[in-house]
Design an enzyme around this catalytic site. Structure first.
Site, PDB file in Angstrom:
ATOM      1  N   GLY A 202     -65.340 -22.357 153.866  1.00 50.34           N
ATOM      2  CA  GLY A 202     -64.229 -23.315 153.774  1.00 50.34           C
ATOM      3  C   GLY A 202     -64.739 -24.742 153.856  1.00 50.34           C
ATOM      4  O   GLY A 202     -64.577 -25.408 154.893  1.00 50.34           O
ATOM      5  N   TYR A 203     -65.354 -25.203 152.794  1.00 51.91           N
ATOM      6  CA  TYR A 203     -65.840 -26.595 152.730  1.00 51.91           C
ATOM      7  C   TYR A 203     -64.896 -27.442 151.851  1.00 51.91           C
ATOM      8  O   TYR A 203     -64.275 -28.372 152.320  1.00 51.91           O
ATOM      9  CB  TYR A 203     -67.252 -26.656 152.124  1.00 51.91           C
ATOM     10  CG  TYR A 203     -68.407 -26.464 153.080  1.00 51.91           C
ATOM     11  CD1 TYR A 203     -68.289 -25.734 154.249  1.00 51.91           C
ATOM     12  CD2 TYR A 203     -69.660 -27.012 152.799  1.00 51.91           C
ATOM     13  CE1 TYR A 203     -69.372 -25.552 155.107  1.00 51.91           C
ATOM     14  CE2 TYR A 203     -70.741 -26.840 153.653  1.00 51.91           C
ATOM     15  CZ  TYR A 203     -70.595 -26.108 154.795  1.00 51.91           C
ATOM     16  OH  TYR A 203     -71.678 -25.938 155.631  1.00 51.91           O
ATOM     17  N   SER A 204     -64.842 -27.111 150.533  1.00 50.76           N
ATOM     18  CA  SER A 204     -64.126 -27.962 149.570  1.00 50.76           C
ATOM     19  C   SER A 204     -62.633 -27.982 149.833  1.00 50.76           C
ATOM     20  O   SER A 204     -62.048 -26.988 150.282  1.00 50.76           O
ATOM     21  CB  SER A 204     -64.370 -27.460 148.145  1.00 50.76           C
ATOM     22  OG  SER A 204     -65.738 -27.354 147.891  1.00 50.76           O
TER      23      SER A 204
ATOM     24  N   SER B 109     -64.605 -18.984 147.419  1.00 47.40           N
ATOM     25  CA  SER B 109     -65.060 -17.731 146.798  1.00 47.40           C
ATOM     26  C   SER B 109     -64.884 -16.574 147.774  1.00 47.40           C
ATOM     27  O   SER B 109     -65.297 -16.673 148.934  1.00 47.40           O
ATOM     28  CB  SER B 109     -66.544 -17.834 146.429  1.00 47.40           C
ATOM     29  OG  SER B 109     -66.773 -18.965 145.644  1.00 47.40           O
TER      30      SER B 109
ATOM     31  N   GLU C 173     -78.070 -22.656 150.866  1.00 46.93           N
ATOM     32  CA  GLU C 173     -77.221 -22.222 149.749  1.00 46.93           C
ATOM     33  C   GLU C 173     -77.892 -22.554 148.420  1.00 46.93           C
ATOM     34  O   GLU C 173     -77.947 -21.743 147.516  1.00 46.93           O
ATOM     35  CB  GLU C 173     -75.860 -22.914 149.845  1.00 46.93           C
ATOM     36  CG  GLU C 173     -74.918 -22.543 148.712  1.00 46.93           C
ATOM     37  CD  GLU C 173     -73.558 -23.238 148.802  1.00 46.93           C
ATOM     38  OE1 GLU C 173     -73.343 -24.023 149.746  1.00 46.93           O
ATOM     39  OE2 GLU C 173     -72.732 -22.990 147.911  1.00 46.93           O
TER      40      GLU C 173
ATOM     41  N   THR D  84     -72.575 -30.199 142.720  1.00 43.51           N
ATOM     42  CA  THR D  84     -72.829 -30.283 141.271  1.00 43.51           C
ATOM     43  C   THR D  84     -74.257 -30.773 140.992  1.00 43.51           C
ATOM     44  O   THR D  84     -74.895 -31.400 141.839  1.00 43.51           O
ATOM     45  CB  THR D  84     -71.844 -31.258 140.575  1.00 43.51           C
ATOM     46  OG1 THR D  84     -72.177 -32.591 140.964  1.00 43.51           O
ATOM     47  CG2 THR D  84     -70.409 -30.946 140.919  1.00 43.51           C
ATOM     48  N   ASN D  85     -74.709 -30.486 139.765  1.00 46.52           N
ATOM     49  CA  ASN D  85     -76.080 -30.882 139.423  1.00 46.52           C
ATOM     50  C   ASN D  85     -76.225 -32.408 139.390  1.00 46.52           C
ATOM     51  O   ASN D  85     -77.306 -32.931 139.654  1.00 46.52           O
ATOM     52  CB  ASN D  85     -76.479 -30.250 138.085  1.00 46.52           C
ATOM     53  CG  ASN D  85     -76.796 -28.768 138.253  1.00 46.52           C
ATOM     54  OD1 ASN D  85     -76.526 -28.186 139.316  1.00 46.52           O
ATOM     55  ND2 ASN D  85     -77.371 -28.151 137.245  1.00 46.52           N
ATOM     56  N   GLU D  86     -75.123 -33.115 139.091  1.00 44.67           N
ATOM     57  CA  GLU D  86     -75.205 -34.587 139.132  1.00 44.67           C
ATOM     58  C   GLU D  86     -75.483 -35.044 140.569  1.00 44.67           C
ATOM     59  O   GLU D  86     -76.308 -35.929 140.805  1.00 44.67           O
ATOM     60  CB  GLU D  86     -73.885 -35.220 138.639  1.00 44.67           C
ATOM     61  CG  GLU D  86     -73.607 -35.053 137.148  1.00 44.67           C
ATOM     62  CD  GLU D  86     -73.105 -33.662 136.783  1.00 44.67           C
ATOM     63  OE1 GLU D  86     -72.534 -32.986 137.659  1.00 44.67           O
ATOM     64  OE2 GLU D  86     -73.294 -33.239 135.631  1.00 44.67           O
TER      65      GLU D  86
HETATM   66  C1  LIG Z   1     -67.111 -20.935 140.874  1.00 40.91           C
HETATM   67  C2  LIG Z   1     -67.026 -21.867 142.033  1.00 40.91           C
HETATM   68  C3  LIG Z   1     -67.164 -21.365 143.317  1.00 40.91           C
HETATM   69  C4  LIG Z   1     -67.036 -22.212 144.417  1.00 40.91           C
HETATM   70  N1  LIG Z   1     -67.080 -21.677 145.671  1.00 40.91           N
HETATM   71  C5  LIG Z   1     -66.840 -22.469 146.740  1.00 40.91           C
HETATM   72  C6  LIG Z   1     -66.750 -21.911 148.042  1.00 40.91           C
HETATM   73  O1  LIG Z   1     -66.888 -20.697 148.239  1.00 40.91           O
HETATM   74  N2  LIG Z   1     -66.474 -22.736 149.075  1.00 40.91           N
HETATM   75  C7  LIG Z   1     -66.318 -24.079 148.917  1.00 40.91           C
HETATM   76  O2  LIG Z   1     -66.099 -24.765 149.910  1.00 40.91           O
HETATM   77  N3  LIG Z   1     -66.390 -24.643 147.690  1.00 40.91           N
HETATM   78  C8  LIG Z   1     -66.632 -23.866 146.603  1.00 40.91           C
HETATM   79  N4  LIG Z   1     -66.679 -24.416 145.339  1.00 40.91           N
HETATM   80  C9  LIG Z   1     -66.403 -25.840 145.196  1.00 40.91           C
HETATM   81  C10 LIG Z   1     -67.607 -26.669 144.778  1.00 40.91           C
HETATM   82  O3  LIG Z   1     -68.473 -26.869 145.859  1.00 40.91           O
HETATM   83  C11 LIG Z   1     -67.045 -27.979 144.217  1.00 40.91           C
HETATM   84  O4  LIG Z   1     -66.380 -27.660 143.009  1.00 40.91           O
HETATM   85  C12 LIG Z   1     -68.124 -28.986 143.945  1.00 40.91           C
HETATM   86  O5  LIG Z   1     -68.679 -29.469 145.147  1.00 40.91           O
HETATM   87  C13 LIG Z   1     -67.608 -30.172 143.115  1.00 40.91           C
HETATM   88  O6  LIG Z   1     -66.450 -30.714 143.667  1.00 40.91           O
HETATM   89  P1  LIG Z   1     -65.148 -30.956 142.777  1.00 40.91           P
HETATM   90  O7  LIG Z   1     -64.846 -29.694 142.053  1.00 40.91           O
HETATM   91  O8  LIG Z   1     -64.107 -31.531 143.641  1.00 40.91           O
HETATM   92  O9  LIG Z   1     -65.579 -32.012 141.656  1.00 40.91           O
HETATM   93  P2  LIG Z   1     -65.658 -33.583 141.822  1.00 40.91           P
HETATM   94  O10 LIG Z   1     -66.363 -33.936 143.075  1.00 40.91           O
HETATM   95  O11 LIG Z   1     -64.300 -34.142 141.617  1.00 40.91           O
HETATM   96  O12 LIG Z   1     -66.590 -33.984 140.614  1.00 40.91           O
HETATM   97  C14 LIG Z   1     -66.113 -34.076 139.268  1.00 40.91           C
HETATM   98  C15 LIG Z   1     -67.277 -34.540 138.378  1.00 40.91           C
HETATM   99  O13 LIG Z   1     -67.727 -35.840 138.790  1.00 40.91           O
HETATM  100  C16 LIG Z   1     -69.121 -35.826 139.090  1.00 40.91           C
HETATM  101  N5  LIG Z   1     -69.388 -36.697 140.241  1.00 40.91           N
HETATM  102  C17 LIG Z   1     -68.664 -36.794 141.388  1.00 40.91           C
HETATM  103  N6  LIG Z   1     -69.226 -37.692 142.228  1.00 40.91           N
HETATM  104  C18 LIG Z   1     -70.336 -38.166 141.597  1.00 40.91           C
HETATM  105  C19 LIG Z   1     -71.361 -39.117 141.945  1.00 40.91           C
HETATM  106  N7  LIG Z   1     -71.348 -39.746 143.124  1.00 40.91           N
HETATM  107  N8  LIG Z   1     -72.353 -39.353 141.039  1.00 40.91           N
HETATM  108  C20 LIG Z   1     -72.389 -38.710 139.850  1.00 40.91           C
HETATM  109  N9  LIG Z   1     -71.440 -37.794 139.465  1.00 40.91           N
HETATM  110  C21 LIG Z   1     -70.443 -37.535 140.319  1.00 40.91           C
HETATM  111  C22 LIG Z   1     -69.418 -34.360 139.467  1.00 40.91           C
HETATM  112  O14 LIG Z   1     -70.774 -34.068 139.261  1.00 40.91           O
HETATM  113  C23 LIG Z   1     -68.493 -33.607 138.502  1.00 40.91           C
HETATM  114  O15 LIG Z   1     -69.113 -33.495 137.243  1.00 40.91           O
HETATM  115  C24 LIG Z   1     -66.810 -23.600 144.220  1.00 40.91           C
HETATM  116  C25 LIG Z   1     -66.697 -24.106 142.925  1.00 40.91           C
HETATM  117  C26 LIG Z   1     -66.798 -23.269 141.836  1.00 40.91           C
HETATM  118  C27 LIG Z   1     -66.615 -23.854 140.474  1.00 40.91           C
END
Ligand SMILES: Cc1cc2nc3c(=O)[nH]c(=O)nc-3n(C[C@H](O)[C@H](O)[C@H](O)COP(=O)(O)OP(=O)(O)OC[C@H]3O[C@@H](n4cnc5c(N)ncnc54)[C@H](O)[C@@H]3O)c2cc1C
Length: 397
Positions: free
Chosen positions: A128-130, A162, A245, A382-384
């Protein structure tokens, strides 16, 4: 540095291979071939219990807590062999994520209570992070925990959780202090998913599977003894966990297995009467993937051999390259299938499905997997964001 395996490492590899050959149940093997990402929970438990019985369930844990005491290279060999044989992945939330946090920062009572069921696969965890407004900028999270006597009252919501629908427990980041720098007011709580006030809503992903969820936390009461470490120090534990992770996400062994699968399909599929594997354009693509994967494998081994761990910027590097290569293999697999790679419902039958496939057996699940794993460059940070970490830690930008 010598990257070749020594005789005792080759003997260890044979031991692992023999174990997989003798113990990996045939029926799980067959289901994993059809839908590796969606194996039933029981299959994971069965495989993990077989590893537990052999003493191999937690290679990364210290021996005193149930680890194997293997060298970094033995761990590498073990992971590689399991993935190459298509074994179920070890569900990471307990074993790779919260387990190390608990044995490193938890109280003795927490270690006694939570570690044994994680090792035995008797209790399942979710992360429970995001939150709906906090992904990359995780420190902005708003789920609030307010202390009332010997309990916390927790309110908020977690998203993309997840496996929450299959989990017994959730390790959860909560805000316990508001008037400080965002990172300084976060705590790390262990929440029983059966607590009154927890509800789990499914999120169906692009491949039409149910893996993700949103978790609602409404007036959930959590005993203070479920706080890990110190209050307001949760960010430290959260970052420690993310290093674990991301290292696992590199997935070299699995990509090697998928590359072999790709070569097999390219031999079977034809373009204008010629096997695809003989097409110069396809050969170039294949060679690029193969050399990228070899480079990643050697980097992974070098990291393990030099430091025995892949935390910090190294974990970020392995995560970026691992997921890029994985996605490139998945896309090439789908492209190689031609017609059978396009409409993913044709290839949809999952492990639990009885529907006959419309295409060749080897096409089953590949288009769905390709779609699901588009998310590999998003989850785990994310990879960014990983590139930002490298820019800061390595290039000092
Ligand atoms: C299949 C899947 C499983 C997951 N499982 C879990 C889980 O079990 N538990 C959990 O807690 N979370 C989970 N997540 C969440 C995941 O950790 C987040 O989706 C991720 O951290 C990105 O956050 P966001 O989706 O809010 O995107 P955002 O943070 O809104 O980002 C949107 C876009 O902007 C870019 N961006 C944002 N900030 C910056 C920056 N400073 N510089 C450059 N680019 C930037 C990002 O790279 C991305 O391309 C899961 C996600 C997926 C897709």
């Amino acid at each position: 540095m010598d990257l070749a395996f020594k005789p005792e490492e080759l003997a260890f590899r044979d031991e692992v291979r023999a174990f997989i050959r003798d113990k990996y149940p045939q029926e799980i093997r067959a289901r994993a071939r059809k839908g590796w990402s969606y194996l039933p929970k029981e299959d994971h438990i069965r495989w993990q219990k077989l590893l537990y019985d052999r003493g191999w369930i937690a290679p990364h844990w210290p021996k005193e807590y149930g680890g194997t005491g293997w060298t970094a290279r033995q761990k590498f060999i073990f992971e590689e062999e399991c993935m190459a044989a298509g074994c179920p992945r070890l569900i990471p939330f307990g074993l790779t994520m919260v387990g190390p946090v608990i044995y490193t920062f938890g109280s003795q009572a927490q270690k006694d209570r939570f570690l044994p069921p994680i090792l035995r696969s008797d209790e399942w965890w979710c992360q429970g992070y995001s939150e709906p407004g906090s992904g990359s900028d995780l420190a902005s999270l708003q789920t609030k925990a307010v202390k009332e006597g010997n309990q916390y009252r927790v309110n908020g919501s977690k998203i993309w959780t997840s496996g929450a629908h299959k989990a017994d427990w959730m390790f959860c980041l909560v805000r316990t202090k508001a008037d400080v720098k965002a990172q300084e007011g976060i705590s790390f709580l262990l929440i029983d998913m059966k607590s009154p006030g927890i509800s789990v809503k499914p999120i169906v992903s692009i491949d039409e599977g149910h893996y993700l969820n949103q978790v609602f936390i409404d007036d959930v009461m959590v005993p203070v003894e479920n706080l890990v470490g110190e209050e307001n120090k949760g960010w430290t534990y959260a970052k420690f966990l993310l290093g674990y992770e991301r290292t696992g996400i590199a997935g070299v062994g699995r990509s090697k297995m998928r590359l072999e699968m790709l070569k097999g399909i390219a031999r079977a599929e034809h373009m204008d009467g010629t096997p695809l594997i003989q097409d110069p354009g396809f050969q170039t693509r294949l060679a690029q993937i193969e050399s990228d994967l070899m480079a990643l494998e050697i980097t992974n081994l070098r990291v393990m051999a030099s430091s025995g761990a892949g935390g910090g910027s190294l974990a970020s590097l392995l995560k970026i390259r691992g997921t890029e290569i994985e996605q490139s293999i998945n896309q090439t697999l789908v492209d190689a299938l031609g017609n059978y790679g396009v409409p993913y419902d044709v290839n949809f039958p999952r492990a639990e499905s009885n529907e006959p496939p419309a295409g060749p057996d080897y096409a089953i699940g590949l288009a769905a997997e390709n779609l699901l794993k588009r998310a590999a460059s998003i989850y785990g940070g994310t990879n960014e964001i990983q590139r930002n970490i490298i820019a800061k830690m390595v290039l000092a930008l």
